[in-house]
Write an enzyme that holds these catalytic residues in place. Structure first.
Site, PDB file in Angstrom:
ATOM      1  CB  CYS A  61      -3.273   2.625  -2.803  1.00  0.00           C
ATOM      2  SG  CYS A  61      -2.356   1.071  -2.599  1.00  0.00           S
ATOM      3  CG  HIS A 100      -1.605   1.349   1.407  1.00  0.00           C
ATOM      4  ND1 HIS A 100      -2.677   1.713   0.622  1.00  0.00           N
ATOM      5  CD2 HIS A 100      -1.361   2.386   2.241  1.00  0.00           C
ATOM      6  CE1 HIS A 100      -3.071   2.917   0.990  1.00  0.00           C
ATOM      7  NE2 HIS A 100      -2.294   3.356   1.963  1.00  0.00           N
TER       8      HIS A 100
END
Length: 168
Positions: free
Chosen positions: A109, A39
């Site tokens: 993301c 992430h």
């Protein structure tokens, strides 16, 4: 570049969502080594910006439930003002990066941080991050898991949604 222009530092925060488990389990499950399930977020103008199932969000750096990043990459500096950047994010949040457009493998993301990094600095994020979905999907087990994983929307708690998040 204008020598008198204000410059702002831009960083990439990298978090391993698996907290090290990918490194241990990926050879068994996928038949290849993955060092993490990444992430990422952009840190600029004193805030952390990221994209997830709720849309574009921001928080203080390290302010989500993920805590401190595993790695920080210095992407460089930008002369883009905070006002222009926030207008840019607002535009992205109304179109390309609405929460309902989140897709774990294709539009996530890392896609967001790569695009924003290029906008601010002209640099891409590291390819080991952007290549992760194709690495997983290139395995038989990744193909089996895809229908399940496609339904997952990751949105680290602790951020403030920019532009109201999920637009339908």
């Amino acid at each position: 570049m204008d020598k008198n222009a204000t410059r702002y530092n831009v960083q990439l925060y990298i978090y391993d969502l698996s907290r090290g488990m990918a490194r241990n389990l990926s050879p068994i499950m996928l038949g290849k080594q993955l060092d993490g399930i990444w992430h990422t977020a952009i840190v600029a103008y004193g805030d952390e910006f990221f994209f997830g199932g709720e849309g574009i969000s921001s928080c203080s750096p390290g302010g989500t439930m993920l805590g401190s990043p595993d790695t920080v990459v210095e992407l460089g500096e930008t002369e883009v003002s905070e006002e222009i950047f926030m207008d840019y994010l607002s535009s992205l949040g109304e179109s390309t990066y609405r929460g309902d457009r989140y897709r774990l493998f294709e539009h996530n993301c890392n896609t967001f941080t790569n695009e924003v990094a290029q906008f601010l600095t002209g640099r891409s994020i590291p390819s080991y991050i952007t290549d992760l979905p194709s690495e997983v999907l290139s395995t038989p087990f990744g193909q089996i898991l895809r229908p399940i994983l496609d339904s997952i929307h990751i949105a680290p708690p602790g951020g403030n949604v920019i532009n109201g998040g999920r637009n339908v």
